[in-house]
Design a protein around this motif. Structure first.
Motif, PDB file in Angstrom:
ATOM      1  N   MET A   1       0.823  -1.214   0.000  1.00  0.00           N
ATOM      2  CA  MET A   1       0.000   0.000   0.000  1.00  0.00           C
ATOM      3  C   MET A   1       0.855   1.261   0.000  1.00  0.00           C
ATOM      4  N   PHE A   2       1.981   1.235   0.730  1.00  0.00           N
ATOM      5  CA  PHE A   2       2.853   2.389   0.821  1.00  0.00           C
ATOM      6  C   PHE A   2       4.184   2.104   0.126  1.00  0.00           C
ATOM      7  N   SER A   3       4.122   1.351  -0.975  1.00  0.00           N
ATOM      8  CA  SER A   3       5.360   0.850  -1.556  1.00  0.00           C
ATOM      9  C   SER A   3       6.175   1.906  -2.268  1.00  0.00           C
ATOM     10  N   ARG A   4       5.529   2.955  -2.807  1.00  0.00           N
ATOM     11  CA  ARG A   4       6.264   3.926  -3.598  1.00  0.00           C
ATOM     12  C   ARG A   4       5.930   5.359  -3.202  1.00  0.00           C
ATOM     13  N   CYS A   5       6.942   6.202  -3.301  1.00  0.00           N
ATOM     14  CA  CYS A   5       6.764   7.646  -3.142  1.00  0.00           C
ATOM     15  C   CYS A   5       5.835   8.139  -4.252  1.00  0.00           C
ATOM     16  N   ARG A   6       5.003   9.117  -3.953  1.00  0.00           N
ATOM     17  CA  ARG A   6       4.015   9.604  -4.913  1.00  0.00           C
ATOM     18  C   ARG A   6       4.585  10.535  -5.977  1.00  0.00           C
ATOM     19  N   VAL A   7       5.810  10.984  -5.810  1.00  0.00           N
ATOM     20  CA  VAL A   7       6.403  11.874  -6.807  1.00  0.00           C
ATOM     21  C   VAL A   7       6.696  11.080  -8.070  1.00  0.00           C
ATOM     22  N   ALA A  14       7.772   4.959   0.092  1.00  0.00           N
ATOM     23  CA  ALA A  14       7.247   5.966   1.014  1.00  0.00           C
ATOM     24  C   ALA A  14       7.743   5.637   2.415  1.00  0.00           C
ATOM     25  N   ARG A  15       7.870   6.649   3.250  1.00  0.00           N
ATOM     26  CA  ARG A  15       8.439   6.436   4.585  1.00  0.00           C
ATOM     27  C   ARG A  15       7.623   5.444   5.403  1.00  0.00           C
ATOM     28  N   THR A  24       2.765   8.431   4.426  1.00  0.00           N
ATOM     29  CA  THR A  24       2.277   7.492   3.413  1.00  0.00           C
ATOM     30  C   THR A  24       2.431   8.028   1.995  1.00  0.00           C
ATOM     31  N   ARG A  25       2.924   9.272   1.866  1.00  0.00           N
ATOM     32  CA  ARG A  25       2.974   9.897   0.542  1.00  0.00           C
ATOM     33  C   ARG A  25       4.363   9.926  -0.072  1.00  0.00           C
ATOM     34  N   PHE A  26       5.362  10.303   0.733  1.00  0.00           N
ATOM     35  CA  PHE A  26       6.670  10.590   0.158  1.00  0.00           C
ATOM     36  C   PHE A  26       7.796   9.800   0.817  1.00  0.00           C
ATOM     37  N   CYS A  27       8.877   9.644   0.066  1.00  0.00           N
ATOM     38  CA  CYS A  27      10.105   9.088   0.620  1.00  0.00           C
ATOM     39  C   CYS A  27      10.789  10.166   1.458  1.00  0.00           C
ATOM     40  N   ARG A  28      11.855   9.810   2.146  1.00  0.00           N
ATOM     41  CA  ARG A  28      12.544  10.772   3.010  1.00  0.00           C
ATOM     42  C   ARG A  28      13.024  12.012   2.246  1.00  0.00           C
ATOM     43  N   PRO A  29      13.734  11.876   1.103  1.00  0.00           N
ATOM     44  CA  PRO A  29      14.202  13.085   0.408  1.00  0.00           C
ATOM     45  C   PRO A  29      13.064  14.004  -0.032  1.00  0.00           C
ATOM     46  N   HIS A  30      11.985  13.431  -0.565  1.00  0.00           N
ATOM     47  CA  HIS A  30      10.890  14.277  -1.030  1.00  0.00           C
ATOM     48  C   HIS A  30      10.074  14.834   0.139  1.00  0.00           C
ATOM     49  N   ALA A  31      10.004  14.106   1.245  1.00  0.00           N
ATOM     50  CA  ALA A  31       9.333  14.625   2.441  1.00  0.00           C
ATOM     51  C   ALA A  31      10.101  15.827   2.990  1.00  0.00           C
TER      52      ALA A  31
END
Length: 210
Positions: A1-7, A14-15, A24-31
């Protein structure tokens, strides 16, 4: 469900799909990018980009200082400064809520005697550059964060100096320009300039005049 960053184009998880947080939306760099800039992918406007817009906005305010909506915006920003509470040294901000940190930022601006027109001009400059940018991020949050970053830099933090000669010591502490505190500052500035933008946006200088 949270497998990929939304960018788009980012393959990082995703974190929330890692042990790095609950986002649930972004990985660490994009967050982190989102926290600092108000967008997970769009960078902030640089000082060189903003300079002509800020100058044009201030010149426009000075030329229209008797306009009722200009006076309203300046007065409302002045009220934000006067009602922000006591000045808090930058090194004492730890532990405060984002909203209290935002109030402390307004208090630093008041202590530094920053002209309220500069803050109004900062918001107008963001309105103008986004209007002229064909690839602009047009979400309200981005606009708020961009304006907040401009005025956050007007109050330069806390600076202490003690001792003499070879024993002199200095302390320089700068509040971090990121996170929810920027959203609170930007929202307050947006509300203060709301009527001015609503009624005078078409009259603001165009790109050709910056």
């Amino acid at each position: 469900m949270f497998s990929r960053c939304r960018v788009v184009g980012c393959s990082n998880p995703a974190r929330a799909g890692t042990e790095d947080g609950l986002d649930t939306r972004f990985c660490r760099p994009h967050a982190d990018h989102y926290s600092r800039h108000g967008s997970p992918y769009r960078p902030s406007y640089g000082a060189r980009e903003m300079a002509p817009y800020r100058a044009a906005a201030m010149a426009w305010l000075e030329a229209h200082e008797d306009d009722a909506y200009v006076r309203n915006a300046v007065d409302r920003v002045a009220t934000l400064l006067q009602t922000s509470g006591p000045h808090v040294e930058a090194f004492r901000l730890r532990g405060l809520s984002p909203q209290d940190r935002a109030k402390a930022a307004w208090a630093r601006l008041r202590r530094a005697a920053v002209d309220p027109r500069r803050m109004v001009a900062a918001w107008l400059a963001i309105e103008m550059i986004i209007r002229d940018d064909p690839q602009a991020e047009r979400k309200t949050e981005f606009k708020r964060v961009q304006a907040a970053k401009l005025i956050h830099k007007m109050a330069s933090g806390t600076h202490k100096r003690w001792g003499e000669g070879a024993n002199v010591k200095e302390l320089h502490v700068y509040p971090r320009s990121r996170g929810r505190v920027l959203r609170h500052i930007g929202e307050a500035l947006e509300e203060a300039t709301e009527l001015l933008v609503q009624h005078r946006r078409p009259d603001l200088p165009s790109n050709a005049e910056t």
